[in-house]
Design a protein around this motif. Sequence first.
Motif, PDB file in Angstrom:
ATOM      1  N   GLY A  91     -27.385 107.080  37.883  1.00 12.59           N
ATOM      2  CA  GLY A  91     -28.296 106.326  38.739  1.00 12.59           C
ATOM      3  C   GLY A  91     -27.676 105.690  39.959  1.00 12.59           C
ATOM      4  N   VAL A  92     -26.470 106.147  40.350  1.00  6.59           N
ATOM      5  CA  VAL A  92     -25.754 105.591  41.504  1.00  6.59           C
ATOM      6  C   VAL A  92     -25.889 106.537  42.689  1.00  6.59           C
ATOM      7  N   GLU A  93     -25.984 105.976  43.896  1.00  7.35           N
ATOM      8  CA  GLU A  93     -26.004 106.775  45.117  1.00  7.35           C
ATOM      9  C   GLU A  93     -24.575 106.888  45.641  1.00  7.35           C
ATOM     10  N   PRO A  94     -23.961 108.077  45.586  1.00  5.84           N
ATOM     11  CA  PRO A  94     -22.576 108.203  46.033  1.00  5.84           C
ATOM     12  C   PRO A  94     -22.454 108.126  47.552  1.00  5.84           C
ATOM     13  N   VAL A  95     -21.422 107.438  48.000  1.00  9.97           N
ATOM     14  CA  VAL A  95     -21.034 107.402  49.410  1.00  9.97           C
ATOM     15  C   VAL A  95     -19.537 107.700  49.425  1.00  9.97           C
ATOM     16  N   GLY A 137     -19.822 102.847  58.768  1.00 10.31           N
ATOM     17  CA  GLY A 137     -21.028 103.356  59.403  1.00 10.31           C
ATOM     18  C   GLY A 137     -21.951 104.044  58.420  1.00 10.31           C
ATOM     19  N   ARG A 138     -21.381 104.780  57.490  1.00  5.13           N
ATOM     20  CA  ARG A 138     -22.211 105.475  56.510  1.00  5.13           C
ATOM     21  C   ARG A 138     -22.831 104.502  55.503  1.00  5.13           C
ATOM     22  N   LEU A 139     -22.137 103.417  55.192  1.00  9.07           N
ATOM     23  CA  LEU A 139     -22.737 102.391  54.328  1.00  9.07           C
ATOM     24  C   LEU A 139     -23.879 101.672  55.047  1.00  9.07           C
ATOM     25  N   ARG A 140     -23.697 101.400  56.335  1.00  9.24           N
ATOM     26  CA  ARG A 140     -24.787 100.773  57.102  1.00  9.24           C
ATOM     27  C   ARG A 140     -26.009 101.686  57.130  1.00  9.24           C
ATOM     28  N   ALA A 141     -25.772 102.971  57.296  1.00 10.81           N
ATOM     29  CA  ALA A 141     -26.890 103.905  57.323  1.00 10.81           C
ATOM     30  C   ALA A 141     -27.583 103.990  55.965  1.00 10.81           C
ATOM     31  N   GLY A 170     -29.063  95.909  54.857  1.00  7.29           N
ATOM     32  CA  GLY A 170     -27.848  95.132  54.632  1.00  7.29           C
ATOM     33  C   GLY A 170     -27.337  95.265  53.206  1.00  7.29           C
ATOM     34  N   VAL A 171     -26.031  95.113  53.064  1.00  7.92           N
ATOM     35  CA  VAL A 171     -25.383  95.133  51.751  1.00  7.92           C
ATOM     36  C   VAL A 171     -25.344  93.705  51.225  1.00  7.92           C
ATOM     37  N   ALA A 172     -25.902  93.494  50.047  1.00  9.39           N
ATOM     38  CA  ALA A 172     -26.012  92.134  49.498  1.00  9.39           C
ATOM     39  C   ALA A 172     -24.732  91.662  48.827  1.00  9.39           C
ATOM     40  N   ALA A 173     -23.978  92.587  48.238  1.00  8.44           N
ATOM     41  CA  ALA A 173     -22.734  92.215  47.559  1.00  8.44           C
ATOM     42  C   ALA A 173     -21.816  93.424  47.576  1.00  8.44           C
ATOM     43  N   PHE A 174     -20.513  93.146  47.493  1.00  2.00           N
ATOM     44  CA  PHE A 174     -19.504  94.202  47.586  1.00  2.00           C
ATOM     45  C   PHE A 174     -18.473  93.953  46.501  1.00  2.00           C
ATOM     46  N   LEU A 175     -18.325  94.909  45.580  1.00  2.89           N
ATOM     47  CA  LEU A 175     -17.447  94.761  44.426  1.00  2.89           C
ATOM     48  C   LEU A 175     -16.330  95.793  44.524  1.00  2.89           C
ATOM     49  N   ASP A 176     -15.120  95.306  44.753  1.00  6.22           N
ATOM     50  CA  ASP A 176     -13.985  96.174  45.062  1.00  6.22           C
ATOM     51  C   ASP A 176     -13.083  96.356  43.851  1.00  6.22           C
ATOM     52  N   CYS A 177     -12.975  97.603  43.401  1.00  3.51           N
ATOM     53  CA  CYS A 177     -12.107  97.938  42.266  1.00  3.51           C
ATOM     54  C   CYS A 177     -10.870  98.716  42.704  1.00  3.51           C
ATOM     55  N   PHE A 178     -10.628  98.801  44.011  1.00  2.00           N
ATOM     56  CA  PHE A 178      -9.541  99.654  44.499  1.00  2.00           C
ATOM     57  C   PHE A 178      -8.524  98.941  45.374  1.00  2.00           C
ATOM     58  N   GLY A 179      -8.962  98.011  46.243  1.00  2.00           N
ATOM     59  CA  GLY A 179      -8.036  97.356  47.161  1.00  2.00           C
ATOM     60  C   GLY A 179      -7.882  98.130  48.454  1.00  2.00           C
ATOM     61  N   GLN A 180      -6.731  97.919  49.110  1.00  5.53           N
ATOM     62  CA  GLN A 180      -6.373  98.657  50.328  1.00  5.53           C
ATOM     63  C   GLN A 180      -7.395  98.498  51.443  1.00  5.53           C
ATOM     64  N   GLY A 181      -7.779  97.238  51.717  1.00  2.00           N
ATOM     65  CA  GLY A 181      -8.591  96.949  52.887  1.00  2.00           C
ATOM     66  C   GLY A 181     -10.083  96.898  52.679  1.00  2.00           C
ATOM     67  N   TYR A 182     -10.550  97.133  51.466  1.00  2.00           N
ATOM     68  CA  TYR A 182     -11.992  97.162  51.256  1.00  2.00           C
ATOM     69  C   TYR A 182     -12.647  95.801  51.425  1.00  2.00           C
ATOM     70  N   THR A 183     -11.961  94.708  51.121  1.00  2.00           N
ATOM     71  CA  THR A 183     -12.609  93.404  51.310  1.00  2.00           C
ATOM     72  C   THR A 183     -12.819  93.116  52.798  1.00  2.00           C
ATOM     73  N   ASP A 184     -11.883  93.519  53.643  1.00  2.00           N
ATOM     74  CA  ASP A 184     -12.081  93.361  55.087  1.00  2.00           C
ATOM     75  C   ASP A 184     -13.277  94.190  55.556  1.00  2.00           C
TER      76      ASP A 184
END
Length: 312
Positions: free
Chosen positions: A192-196, A204-208, A213-227
């Motif tokens: 039930g997940v939409e892959p990006v 840009g692809r997440l904005r599209a 808008g993105v309500a929350a962002f959960l990072d399991c990888f690191g390397q700049g994703y919080t920025d």
Amino acid sequence: MATEDTQMRAVRLDEYGDVGVLQVREVDIPVPQPDRVVVEVVATSINPGEAGIREGGFDPDRTAAFPMGEGSDLAGRISGLGTGVTGWQVGDEVIGWSGERSAHAQYVAVPASQITARPEQVPWEQAGSLYVAGGTAVAMRDAVTPQQGESVVVTAAAGGVGSILVQLLVSNGVRVLGVAGPDKDDWLRGVGVEPVNRGEDLAGRLRAAAPEGVAAFLDCFGQGYTDLALGLGVPPERVVTIADFEAAGRNGARGVFGHASTTADTLADLAAMIVRGDLVVPIAATYPLDEVRAAYTALAERRTGGKIVLLP
């Protein structure tokens, strides 16, 4: 195979280092102590945090005593009961954890408060993978209190924690955008997940994908994703990472060390979701205990989907 009643095989390390420091040795089977049970381990998963411990990353002052054991997650059968333990019998099948870095072994002793019953519908490999990844996924979900209909991004969405987290969110009615490689698209859609796909112009692809808008962002990888999340306009208090605490301290995102708050009830709830068909813990690979070095080598590649499990 452990020699009868006295000896077992267990992972030990005499110093910090790479996978080469991992050894499997004959050691004494633990004896039941008051309020504790001894479990014959059927399945125990491995986790990135354990690799960090092995490398000394959580012991900057080098105060640890060696030899050291390893491992937290476990599922198995009770083989011994200490005095004061009630409600359990030898032979009961359980899911639990060790807080003493000792689960990568044929037998482990843990407090009776750290186990819950294994429903027969929960496969051993999944049962032995619930504490660290499942508890962390629950903590990440709860950190942002997702609301039905919100669009939430999860990175490493098919990894050990991410694969559980996305299913928890979907079960709460959340719209999940899962960041992973294209080889994980089919699995993500199946839950039930939409892959990006990660890569060029991800923002840009997440904005599209989420023009509202993105309500929350959960990072399991690191390397700049919080920025990246903050650049998308996600409020800092709803940007959570388990993989980049330095960035969280710098940019105002939240670092979550989730499984520390896990209880036996947490494991029971996750197991009940598996029984209902609301959760599947994907198993990337299984290894015998003697191949623990190969298991951690595979984990370090950070490309496996789901959990890697040792079968003692």
